[in-house]
Design an enzyme around this catalytic site. Sequence first.
Site, PDB file in Angstrom:
ATOM      1  N   ASP A   3       0.804  -1.227   0.000  1.00 21.26           N
ATOM      2  CA  ASP A   3       0.000   0.000   0.000  1.00 21.26           C
ATOM      3  C   ASP A   3       0.836   1.275   0.000  1.00 21.26           C
ATOM      4  OD1 ASP A   3      -2.260  -1.686   0.251  1.00 21.26           O
ATOM      5  OD2 ASP A   3      -1.946  -1.763   2.417  1.00 21.26           O
TER       6      ASP A   3
ATOM      7  N   GLY B 241      -4.508  -4.959  -4.571  1.00 16.85           N
ATOM      8  CA  GLY B 241      -5.609  -4.198  -5.139  1.00 16.85           C
ATOM      9  C   GLY B 241      -5.159  -2.781  -5.328  1.00 16.85           C
ATOM     10  N   HIS B 242      -5.346  -2.234  -6.513  1.00 18.35           N
ATOM     11  CA  HIS B 242      -5.122  -0.814  -6.609  1.00 18.35           C
ATOM     12  C   HIS B 242      -6.097  -0.141  -7.551  1.00 18.35           C
ATOM     13  CE1 HIS B 242      -1.950  -2.260  -9.484  1.00 18.35           C
ATOM     14  NE2 HIS B 242      -2.619  -1.413 -10.234  1.00 18.35           N
TER      15      HIS B 242
ATOM     16  N   LYS C  26       2.012   2.166  -5.045  1.00 14.33           N
ATOM     17  CA  LYS C  26       2.684   1.659  -6.254  1.00 14.33           C
ATOM     18  C   LYS C  26       1.803   1.787  -7.488  1.00 14.33           C
ATOM     19  CE  LYS C  26       3.298  -2.453  -4.501  1.00 14.33           C
ATOM     20  NZ  LYS C  26       2.820  -2.235  -3.148  1.00 14.33           N
TER      21      LYS C  26
ATOM     22  N   GLN D  87       2.166  -6.093  -3.008  1.00 15.18           N
ATOM     23  CA  GLN D  87       2.530  -6.082  -1.570  1.00 15.18           C
ATOM     24  C   GLN D  87       3.841  -5.301  -1.374  1.00 15.18           C
ATOM     25  OE1 GLN D  87       1.682  -9.613  -2.794  1.00 15.18           O
ATOM     26  NE2 GLN D  87      -0.382  -8.825  -2.575  1.00 15.18           N
TER      27      GLN D  87
HETATM   28  P1  IMP Z   1      -2.451 -12.830   2.171  1.00 14.56           P
HETATM   29  O1  IMP Z   1      -1.531 -12.279   1.151  1.00 14.56           O
HETATM   30  O2  IMP Z   1      -3.893 -12.659   1.820  1.00 14.56           O
HETATM   31  O3  IMP Z   1      -2.091 -14.239   2.532  1.00 14.56           O
HETATM   32  O4  IMP Z   1      -2.232 -11.978   3.516  1.00 14.56           O
HETATM   33  C1  IMP Z   1      -1.025 -12.022   4.253  1.00 14.56           C
HETATM   34  C2  IMP Z   1      -0.677 -10.656   4.828  1.00 14.56           C
HETATM   35  O5  IMP Z   1      -0.335  -9.784   3.748  1.00 14.56           O
HETATM   36  C3  IMP Z   1      -1.824  -9.963   5.564  1.00 14.56           C
HETATM   37  O6  IMP Z   1      -1.272  -9.187   6.599  1.00 14.56           O
HETATM   38  C4  IMP Z   1      -2.425  -9.059   4.517  1.00 14.56           C
HETATM   39  O7  IMP Z   1      -3.093  -7.961   5.071  1.00 14.56           O
HETATM   40  C5  IMP Z   1      -1.164  -8.630   3.784  1.00 14.56           C
HETATM   41  N1  IMP Z   1      -1.422  -8.240   2.388  1.00 14.56           N
HETATM   42  C6  IMP Z   1      -1.659  -9.048   1.332  1.00 14.56           C
HETATM   43  N2  IMP Z   1      -1.812  -8.322   0.212  1.00 14.56           N
HETATM   44  C7  IMP Z   1      -1.657  -7.039   0.563  1.00 14.56           C
HETATM   45  C8  IMP Z   1      -1.666  -5.819  -0.170  1.00 14.56           C
HETATM   46  O8  IMP Z   1      -1.854  -5.766  -1.384  1.00 14.56           O
HETATM   47  N3  IMP Z   1      -1.442  -4.684   0.563  1.00 14.56           N
HETATM   48  C9  IMP Z   1      -1.195  -4.706   1.898  1.00 14.56           C
HETATM   49  N4  IMP Z   1      -1.169  -5.820   2.618  1.00 14.56           N
HETATM   50  C10 IMP Z   1      -1.399  -6.982   1.960  1.00 14.56           C
END
Ligand code: IMP
Length: 419
Positions: A12, A39-40, A15, A218
């Site tokens: 977040d 997600g963006h 990007k 991420q």
């Molecule tokens: P997962 O990727 O859904 O398995 O989540 C694992 C961790 O990564 C959690 O803390 C999510 O909130 C974080 N996370 C996954 N994708 C994003 C993103 O695009 N932005 C911020 N945090 C993310």
Amino acid sequence: MNIVVVGTQWGDEGKGRVIDLLARKVDAVVRYQGGSNAGHTVVVDGEKFVFHLIPSGILHPGKKAIIANGVVIDPEQLLKEIKDLKERGIPVEKNLYISANAHVVMPYHKDVEKWEESLRGKGKIGTTGRGIGPAYVDKVARRGIRMGDLLERKTLEEKLNLNLKIYGNLLGFSYSKEEILEKFLEFGKKLKKYITDTSLLIYRLMEEGKDILFEGAQGTLLDIDHGTYPYVTSSNASAAGVCTGCGVSPRSITKVIGVAKAYTTRVGEGPFPTELKDEIGTLLQERGNEYGATTGRPRRCGWFDGVALRYATRINGLDELILTKLDILDKLDKVKICVAYRYKGKVIQDFPNRFVMWRECEPVYEEMDGWKEDTSKVTSYKDLPDAARKYIKKIEEIGKVPIRLLSVGPQREEMFTAP
Ligand code: IMP
């Protein structure tokens, strides 16, 4: 030029906007890891587009948008994005390419993730619930279903048989094989025209001297190997992920650009040394509209962490940094930057590599004057207040990386070069 853009924090960082801006200058934009957990939102001429899987480069006429093998794909979500783009007149069919070797997120991945999170109780990861972790588990366990398998009934059926035995007999989930088989073969039919060998495609583009942008999802601190494990995502979100995630050589990367927000946020659970649980944290959350793009969850907010940035500079080999959302700090009397950590009474300069340490680290701050001026309309570095320039300089010094671009305000034009 083959450029990688990576998040230097916990995702977040903004990007999406940076990639949208850089996409204009390249021939192809490639996603190399993660899935629809990312997600963006991109706003073009007042029209809002939300992307979870398709690189936003697709919005630029003639640019290739490539989803490479390192991504895990939820076909239903992907088809939704394709449909939405098509309805809005974007020529998806001309420009979208999907790796035959990208793994598929299956219904049981989402169910097992929910179950595992509930078993973890208070220690839950706080995932996005998109089945990302379990999809990567199957990949590593060598039983994963790849996009190319959706085009072959026999292979898909064989793999499903094995997986449903594992998820059914071992974990107690029950599914109708026929239902899943037919549904996913149908997805395959719809996606067939996009599925290809993206490693070869990227190689050919490189041979032709085309410019490619590799879009990280991420952030470095969520990297499965180098992040704050176990509170991470299940892929290599750092720059290293590009090579395995796309099938390209490390020699082919010409530049690595990091993106950092002017403060820090984190969504989900896990250590966050500079977190602010006070009114300043709330102010950052409100002014920065810090709510997850995928889940809508409020993001935790805190001061800029220079130790973490220095770590991201090292892990990714950052050539330069883009700093976003500087204007969110406009109202503060004082701003702080974490310049070191204190662990068991000792000051440490390097980002720790063990969980217990992250949990117990206390930030050592350098306090600076705030600028108390509206910077949201500023369009050049020299027009920034002195205190803001000092803040930027401090980030460069602590992070050991030059800042090249700055962004304020929500529009993509509001980005300007730092000296
Ligand atoms: P997962 O990727 O859904 O398995 O989540 C694992 C961790 O990564 C959690 O803390 C999510 O909130 C974080 N996370 C996954 N994708 C994003 C993103 O695009 N932005 C911020 N945090 C993310």
